[in-house]
Scaffold this motif. Structure first.
Motif, PDB file in Angstrom:
ATOM      1  N   ALA A  86      47.661  38.533  54.055  1.00  0.00           N
ATOM      2  CA  ALA A  86      46.208  38.480  54.202  1.00  0.00           C
ATOM      3  C   ALA A  86      45.771  37.851  55.526  1.00  0.00           C
ATOM      4  CB  ALA A  86      45.595  37.705  53.034  1.00  0.00           C
ATOM      5  N   GLY A  87      46.724  37.273  56.263  1.00  0.00           N
ATOM      6  CA  GLY A  87      46.384  36.647  57.534  1.00  0.00           C
ATOM      7  C   GLY A  87      45.760  35.268  57.403  1.00  0.00           C
ATOM      8  N   VAL A  88      46.040  34.581  56.323  1.00  0.00           N
ATOM      9  CA  VAL A  88      45.525  33.216  56.140  1.00  0.00           C
ATOM     10  C   VAL A  88      46.229  32.288  57.123  1.00  0.00           C
ATOM     11  CG1 VAL A  88      45.339  31.284  54.528  1.00  0.00           C
ATOM     12  CG2 VAL A  88      44.998  33.625  53.715  1.00  0.00           C
ATOM     13  N   GLY A  89      45.464  31.442  57.805  1.00  0.00           N
ATOM     14  CA  GLY A  89      46.044  30.620  58.858  1.00  0.00           C
ATOM     15  C   GLY A  89      46.338  29.182  58.500  1.00  0.00           C
ATOM     16  N   HIS A  90      45.913  28.724  57.323  1.00  0.00           N
ATOM     17  CA  HIS A  90      46.075  27.304  56.995  1.00  0.00           C
ATOM     18  C   HIS A  90      46.326  27.158  55.495  1.00  0.00           C
ATOM     19  CE1 HIS A  90      44.247  22.951  57.470  1.00  0.00           C
ATOM     20  NE2 HIS A  90      45.532  22.934  57.177  1.00  0.00           N
ATOM     21  N   HIS A  91      47.441  26.526  55.153  1.00  0.00           N
ATOM     22  CA  HIS A  91      47.833  26.297  53.766  1.00  0.00           C
ATOM     23  C   HIS A  91      47.890  24.796  53.533  1.00  0.00           C
ATOM     24  CE1 HIS A  91      49.984  27.433  49.998  1.00  0.00           C
ATOM     25  NE2 HIS A  91      50.569  26.261  50.159  1.00  0.00           N
ATOM     26  N   VAL A  92      47.125  24.306  52.562  1.00  0.00           N
ATOM     27  CA  VAL A  92      47.032  22.872  52.275  1.00  0.00           C
ATOM     28  C   VAL A  92      47.532  22.608  50.858  1.00  0.00           C
ATOM     29  CG1 VAL A  92      45.502  20.859  52.145  1.00  0.00           C
ATOM     30  CG2 VAL A  92      44.980  22.726  53.750  1.00  0.00           C
ATOM     31  N   ILE A  93      48.379  21.609  50.689  1.00  0.00           N
ATOM     32  CA  ILE A  93      48.784  21.211  49.339  1.00  0.00           C
ATOM     33  C   ILE A  93      48.594  19.706  49.176  1.00  0.00           C
ATOM     34  CG2 ILE A  93      50.487  23.054  49.127  1.00  0.00           C
ATOM     35  CD1 ILE A  93      52.683  20.868  49.416  1.00  0.00           C
ATOM     36  N   VAL A  94      48.468  19.296  47.923  1.00  0.00           N
ATOM     37  CA  VAL A  94      48.478  17.875  47.574  1.00  0.00           C
ATOM     38  C   VAL A  94      49.811  17.570  46.912  1.00  0.00           C
ATOM     39  CG1 VAL A  94      47.458  16.075  46.139  1.00  0.00           C
ATOM     40  CG2 VAL A  94      45.984  17.671  47.350  1.00  0.00           C
ATOM     41  N   SER A  95      50.522  16.602  47.455  1.00  0.00           N
ATOM     42  CA  SER A  95      51.790  16.169  46.882  1.00  0.00           C
ATOM     43  C   SER A  95      51.683  14.693  46.519  1.00  0.00           C
ATOM     44  CB  SER A  95      52.932  16.447  47.869  1.00  0.00           C
ATOM     45  OG  SER A  95      54.190  16.240  47.253  1.00  0.00           O
TER      46      SER A  95
END
Length: 247
Positions: A86-95
């Motif tokens: 999809a061309g998503v540029g930023h992936h954020v997770i909470v760990s």
């Protein structure tokens, strides 16, 4: 900016959506309840269409090590693959702060999730948080044996979920960190102390016994696992402020 929040109907996710909307962004709450399933991939292409950022707050329904490992491996892989298409540029997770130091299956699964994100080649940010105030009752339950709550006298720096959501929303709209930040509450307590205080505030009659052998969801603790060990961003909400707001 279109930001998809996986797990956007949950405790933190719903607050992240609200915070992002207040900033004028198009925040989409995605979960099985809304037809998006990261385990099967159902609904991912549709919800990610036009998205610039994904915040992954999904969680396993089972904390058994085999189940939670399978969940994070499958869910994260499916999500990252769909984001690349999809061309998503930023992936954020909470760990979780110091996840690699706690001898528990859930923590090992979270480290696996972090490793998958780091190896993805995309823009990414990892927000490692201490435990939430909202989970103090569940922590007490996990340490209860024959009606007595056994808690180790180690340092503990819990945070309000509202602070977690606010910081995650800020990270989501920023430049990918390609790194990890630790966040924690503004106060440090004894683990046994805060659980005792919290149960008393709820008129819970259980004795909270200070027990060096008390475990955290089965894991033995030293004084280093439940607090950030280096630089950390601190939340603004104190325990008393949070407790009064809950009341």
């Amino acid at each position: 900016m279109k930001i998809v929040v996986i797990g956007g109907t949950g405790l933190v996710g719903s607050q992240v959506v609200k915070d992002l909307e207040a900033q004028g962004h198009e925040a989409v709450a995605a979960s099985p309840q809304t037809g998006v399933d990261t385990l099967t991939g159902a609904g991912l292409p549709e919800v990610l269409d036009g998205a610039q950022v994904v915040v992954d707050l999904s969680n396993s329904p089972s904390f058994a090590e085999e189940d939670v490992t399978r969940f994070f491996r499958t869910s994260t892989t499916n999500l990252l693959d769909a984001e690349a298409k999809a061309g998503v540029g930023h992936h954020v997770i909470v760990s979780i702060v110091n996840a690699e130091s706690v001898d528990a299956g859930y923590m090992r699964a979270k480290v696996l999730q972090e490793d998958l994100v780091k190896a993805s080649g995309s823009g990414w940010s990892i927000v490692r948080s201490t435990q939430f105030f909202e989970f103090l009752a569940a922590i007490a339950d996990s340490g209860t044996v024959d009606g007595v709550v056994h808690m180790a006298p180690v340092r503990f720096q819990p945070i309000a979920s509202a602070d977690v959501a606010r910081i995650v929303a800020e990270v989501a709209v920023g430049t990918p960190l390609r790194g990890t930040i630790d966040i924690a509450g503004p106060e440090t307590f004894g683990f046994d102390e805060i659980v005792r205080t919290h149960l008393a505030s709820k008129d819970d009659p259980r004795e909270v016994r200070t027990d060096p052998d008390g475990t955290y969801y089965g894991a033995h603790l030293t004084d280093k696992e439940l607090v950030p060990l280096g630089e950390a961003r601190l939340g603004e909400v104190s325990y008393e402020q949070w407790r009064k707001a809950q009341a």
